[in-house]
Design a protein around this motif. Structure first.
Motif, short mmCIF file in Angstrom:
data_model
loop_
_atom_site.label_atom_id
_atom_site.label_comp_id
_atom_site.label_asym_id
_atom_site.label_seq_id
_atom_site.Cartn_x
_atom_site.Cartn_y
_atom_site.Cartn_z
N GLY A 1 -20.60 27.28 -0.82
CA GLY A 1 -21.79 27.61 -1.39
C GLY A 1 -22.99 28.13 -0.56
N THR A 2 -24.12 28.16 -0.89
CA THR A 2 -25.12 28.43 -0.01
C THR A 2 -26.41 27.49 0.23
OG1 THR A 2 -26.32 29.66 -1.85
CG2 THR A 2 -24.75 30.94 -0.50
N ILE A 3 -27.02 27.50 0.96
CA ILE A 3 -28.47 26.67 1.09
C ILE A 3 -29.31 27.40 0.24
CG2 ILE A 3 -30.12 25.84 2.69
CD1 ILE A 3 -28.10 25.63 4.84
N THR B 1 -21.54 32.90 12.16
CA THR B 1 -21.52 34.47 12.24
C THR B 1 -22.84 35.11 12.42
OG1 THR B 1 -21.10 34.81 10.20
CG2 THR B 1 -18.87 34.89 11.64
N PHE B 2 -23.83 34.44 12.99
CA PHE B 2 -25.20 34.82 12.90
C PHE B 2 -25.15 36.16 13.91
CE2 PHE B 2 -25.91 30.38 12.06
CZ PHE B 2 -26.67 30.41 11.19
N THR B 3 -26.31 37.03 13.38
CA THR B 3 -26.35 38.09 14.07
C THR B 3 -27.95 38.32 14.26
OG1 THR B 3 -26.36 39.45 11.92
CG2 THR B 3 -24.37 39.37 12.96
N GLY B 4 -28.27 39.62 15.13
CA GLY B 4 -29.50 39.63 15.30
C GLY B 4 -29.90 39.03 16.59
N THR B 5 -31.38 38.95 16.82
CA THR B 5 -31.57 38.50 18.16
C THR B 5 -32.22 37.05 18.09
OG1 THR B 5 -33.87 39.25 17.74
CG2 THR B 5 -32.49 40.65 18.94
N ILE B 6 -32.19 36.46 19.10
CA ILE B 6 -32.88 35.12 19.30
C ILE B 6 -34.49 35.41 19.01
CG2 ILE B 6 -33.33 33.23 20.69
CD1 ILE B 6 -30.77 33.74 22.20
N PRO B 7 -34.93 34.72 17.88
CA PRO B 7 -36.43 35.02 17.76
C PRO B 7 -37.26 34.35 18.89
CG PRO B 7 -35.60 33.31 16.31
CD PRO B 7 -34.42 34.02 17.07
N SER B 8 -38.35 34.98 19.29
CA SER B 8 -39.31 34.73 20.19
C SER B 8 -39.85 33.57 19.87
CB SER B 8 -40.15 35.85 20.60
OG SER B 8 -40.91 36.36 19.65
N GLU B 9 -39.91 33.14 18.42
CA GLU B 9 -40.61 31.87 18.07
C GLU B 9 -40.09 30.61 18.40
OE1 GLU B 9 -41.71 35.29 15.55
OE2 GLU B 9 -40.01 34.70 16.22
N PHE C 1 -19.67 26.38 4.15
CA PHE C 1 -20.97 26.81 3.69
C PHE C 1 -20.92 28.34 4.35
CE2 PHE C 1 -22.47 22.44 3.60
CZ PHE C 1 -22.63 22.23 2.23
N SER C 2 -21.61 29.08 3.56
CA SER C 2 -21.73 30.57 3.77
C SER C 2 -23.20 31.07 3.38
CB SER C 2 -20.65 31.48 3.03
OG SER C 2 -20.96 31.24 1.73
N GLY C 3 -23.57 32.46 3.63
CA GLY C 3 -24.67 32.95 3.32
C GLY C 3 -25.73 32.83 4.34
N THR C 4 -26.86 33.09 4.15
CA THR C 4 -28.20 33.08 5.21
C THR C 4 -28.93 31.92 5.09
OG1 THR C 4 -29.50 34.12 3.73
CG2 THR C 4 -28.29 35.67 4.94
N ILE C 5 -29.72 31.66 6.04
CA ILE C 5 -30.52 30.44 6.22
C ILE C 5 -31.76 30.83 5.63
CG2 ILE C 5 -31.98 28.88 7.54
CD1 ILE C 5 -29.64 29.05 9.58
N PRO C 6 -32.32 30.37 4.40
CA PRO C 6 -33.34 31.08 3.89
C PRO C 6 -34.69 30.59 4.65
CG PRO C 6 -32.67 28.70 2.75
CD PRO C 6 -31.55 29.18 3.60
N SER C 7 -35.65 31.36 4.44
CA SER C 7 -36.76 31.34 5.21
C SER C 7 -37.66 29.90 4.95
CB SER C 7 -37.64 32.54 5.09
OG SER C 7 -38.20 32.65 3.73
N GLU C 8 -37.63 29.75 3.74
CA GLU C 8 -38.01 28.29 3.11
C GLU C 8 -37.76 27.14 4.18
OE1 GLU C 8 -38.02 30.90 -0.09
OE2 GLU C 8 -36.69 30.23 1.42
N PHE D 1 -21.92 30.62 8.08
CA PHE D 1 -23.24 31.17 7.89
C PHE D 1 -23.42 32.66 8.55
CE2 PHE D 1 -24.51 26.69 7.41
CZ PHE D 1 -24.86 26.72 6.06
N SER D 2 -24.23 33.56 8.09
CA SER D 2 -24.40 34.77 8.54
C SER D 2 -25.78 35.21 8.63
CB SER D 2 -23.56 35.99 7.72
OG SER D 2 -23.79 35.89 6.08
N GLY D 3 -26.16 36.44 9.02
CA GLY D 3 -27.50 37.04 8.80
C GLY D 3 -28.32 36.61 10.11
#
Length: 668
Positions: free
Chosen positions: A428-430, A497-505, A450-457, A474-476
């Motif tokens: 399932g997802t978070i 399977t995270f994608t994108g960049t390492i956030p500067s934050e 677990f799968s899906g994305t990490i919610p911004s919350e 996890f992805s996204g």
């Protein structure tokens, strides 16, 4: 004849008169009346004796004596008794005592004992008899003859008899003596002479003054605390004699072994038992159910086995039941646990419990704050009723065979500070509702499905210290809101399977010590803000598709020990600022085929390095002149490089080619 008689009588009268003239009213120094009484009594006795002799005339003895019996006794009384003792008492017993009793003993005392032993003890009691008497009080159900002389009980008896100067009175009901004996037995049973602290034990002071003992106003033992004291041996059954004991603690004695004696059930005033981190084995005695005042039973980290006894359900005052890390088996005793209406902490982790997590556990909604069921063989799903535990602070069910999705009710347990669900097959997802758990400090969801994305919350979890999501699906992208979690200390997102960049934050995570983002599909450059992470000790970014140059700001992370950037597409030269990392132990730049130039001298001067990976790059030049090459000649040091025609390195331990094949180099 008459004249002669008259003459004789006159002579006697004259003599008597002359004597009396000398001693008036006395005869032979004895008062006249007493003298006559004695003469009369003697004559009467002679007459009785004569009558007895006459009555036996048929036996051949003469009936008529040849002369009148002498009134003067023989010098030594006859040792032959009369055939029949006289039953006729003297008319008046003499009241005159002998003048002075003789004080002179016989010359040689008789060596023949009387038929009945004397009740008067010798001046020094026989020790065995004294020990036997003592044993009847302190060991009423034990025959002292059955005790081994090396046993703790026998040695305790000996100490009390021979060495204890308090000389406590032996009575049928002597609680002070019984408790002193029991404590001395505990001392011998656990090698008290080798304890870390044994002040005043086996001294002549009151045992209430001995180390770790507290007594009440009546001198009865109430607290016994011997934790961290190198106790070796077993708990003797005599521990059950300390019937006023309120708290028993003997934790962290790794060689305190054996079983808990059933006599512990005698200690009905106990509120606390702490015997964790020892070597106890066997089962929990059913007599534990007698301890109705018990509030803490802490037995974790031992080798107990078997099922939890049903009698544990009688402990309705208990607040902490901690049985983690033993070998208990069977199903979770939920019926018994359901009676514990004061229960706050339930620890059953690290055992062999089987079956499912019973839904009835949700009935403890007003009490349970810590629920740890980790490291068992539990199956099935998490019951939704766990969501009823409104006071739940910590939930650990990791290391089982649980599956399915996390019930949505759990995300509403707003008091939760720790969630441990790792090493199961949850899926399932978070959900976004995770943002409700704003007290959360640890989120451990790793090693599941677990799968899906990490919610911004997730950014609402500003108290979070540990974020463990590794080994899932996890992805996204990594949400930039992660920068809001400024208390983060440990972040592990590897093997997803995270994608994108390492956030500067990520540069806002000033408290972080470990950042693991390896084995994903991250791209882009390493943000220069990473240099803000002054507490960082480990950074693993390998096995991604990162590009661009290694930022020089990386050289400001003075605490870094592990810098692993291998197997990316990094390019350019190695920044000399890496030479500022004085604690650096492992440097991995391998697998970056576009990395060019030489290894900077500043990097080569890092004496702290014990493992370096430069293979499968486009680095050139020689490494033998580098200081760490000269200073590392031991087997601990490992240096990998493309020294098959691309770089010279006599000190390398493995030489690799462009295809990544490496040969071991043996230096003689």
């Amino acid at each position: 004849m008459g004249d002669e008689k008259d003459h004789e009588q006159g002579g006697e009268d004259a003599a008597l008169s002359g004597y009396m003239s000398d001693e008036k009213n006395t005869l032979c120094g004895v008062p006249r009346k007493v003298f006559y009484c004695l003469i009369f009594s003697l004559l009467l006795a002679i007459g009785v004796t004569a009558g007895v002799v006459q009555s036996k005339g048929d036996s051949g003895k003469t009936r008529n004596p040849t002369a009148a019996p002498s009134l003067i006794p023989t010098s030594t009384p006859s040792s032959i008794p009369t055939s029949t003792p006289s039953k006729t008492p003297t008319s008046t017993p003499s009241k005159i005592p002998t003048s002075t009793p003789s004080k002179t003993p016989t010359s040689t005392p008789s060596k023949i004992p009387t038929s009945t032993p004397s009740s008067i003890p010798t001046s020094t009691p026989m020790p065995t008899s004294h020990m036997e008497l003592l044993a009847t009080v302190v060991l009423p159900d034990v025959d002292i003859a059955d005790l081994n002389e090396t046993s703790s009980q026998y040695r305790s008896l000996e100490w009390l008899v021979y060495e204890d100067t308090r000389n406590l009175t032996i009575q049928d009901d002597s609680p002070e003596l019984v408790e002193r004996f029991s404590l001395v037995t505990l001392y011998y049973a656990t090698e008290g002479e080798n304890w870390i602290a044994n002040d005043l034990w086996l001294s002549d002071s009151s045992h209430c003054d001995w180390y770790s003992i507290v007594c009440d106003d009546n001198g009865r033992v109430t607290y016994l605390s011997l934790g961290f004291n190198s106790m070796v041996g077993t708990l003797p059954t005599e521990i059950g004699n300390l019937i006023r004991l309120v708290a028993l603690s003997a934790s962290h004695n790794l060689q305190l072994e054996g079983t808990i004696p059933s006599e512990i059930g005698n200690l009905r005033q106990l509120t606390t038992i702490r015997l964790y981190n020892n070597g106890f084995s066997g089962t929990i005695p059913s007599e534990i159910g007698n301890l109705l005042q018990l509030t803490e039973l802490i037995l974790n980290i031992n080798s107990f086995l078997g099922t939890v006894p049903s009698e544990i359900g009688y402990l309705q005052q208990i607040t902490s039941l901690i049985l983690d890390y033993n070998n208990f088996s069977g199903t979770i005793p939920i019926r018994e646990i359901g009676n514990m209406l004061q229960l706050a902490s339930l620890g059953l982790s690290g055992n062999n419990f089987t079956g499912t997590i019973p839904s009835e556990i949700g009935n403890l909604q007003q009490v349970v704050t810590d629920l740890t069921l980790a490291g068992n063989s539990l199956v099935g799903t998490l019951p939704t009723e766990i969501g009823n535990l409104n006071r739940l602070v910590a939930l650990y069910v990791n290391g089982n065979q649980l599956e399915g999705a996390i019930p949505s009710e759990i995300w509403n347990l707003r008091q939760l500070t720790d969630i441990g669900l790792y090493q199961n097959t949850f899926s399932g997802t978070i959900p976004s509702e995770i943002g409700n758990l704003q007290q959360l400090t640890g989120l451990h969801l790793d090693q599941n499905s677990f799968s899906g994305t990490i919610p911004s919350e997730i950014g609402y979890l500003q108290k979070l210290n540990w974020l463990m999501l590794d080994y899932n699906n996890f992805s996204g992208s990594i949400p930039s809101e992660i920068g809001n979690m400024e208390q983060l200390n440990y972040v592990d997102l590897t093997h997803n399977t995270f994608t994108g960049t390492i956030p500067s934050e990520i540069g806002y995570l000033q408290q972080i010590t470990s950042l693991f983002l390896d084995s994903n599909n991250l791209s882009g450059t390493i943000p220069s803000e990473i240099g803000n992470l002054q507490q960082l000790r480990s950074i693993l970014l390998d096995y991604n598709t990162l590009t661009g140059a290694i930022p020089s700001e990386i050289g400001t992370m003075q605490q870094v020990i592990y810098l692993v950037l291998g197997d990316n597409n990094l390019s350019g030269s190695i920044p000399s600022e890496i030479g500022n990392l004085q604690k650096l132990g492992e440097l991995d730049l391998s697998g970056n085929i576009r990395l060019t130039g030489t290894v900077p001298v500043e990097v080569g001067q890092l004496e702290s390095i014990y493992r370096a990976y430069f293979q499968n790059t486009s680095l050139t030049g020689g490494l033998d002149d580098l200081l760490f090459c000269k200073n590392h000649n031991d087997s601990i040091f490992e240096l990998y490089a493309d020294c098959k025609g691309f770089i010279t390195c006599e000190c390398c331990t493995r030489c690799c080619d462009r295809e990544g094949y490496c040969d071991w180099i043996v230096h003689i």
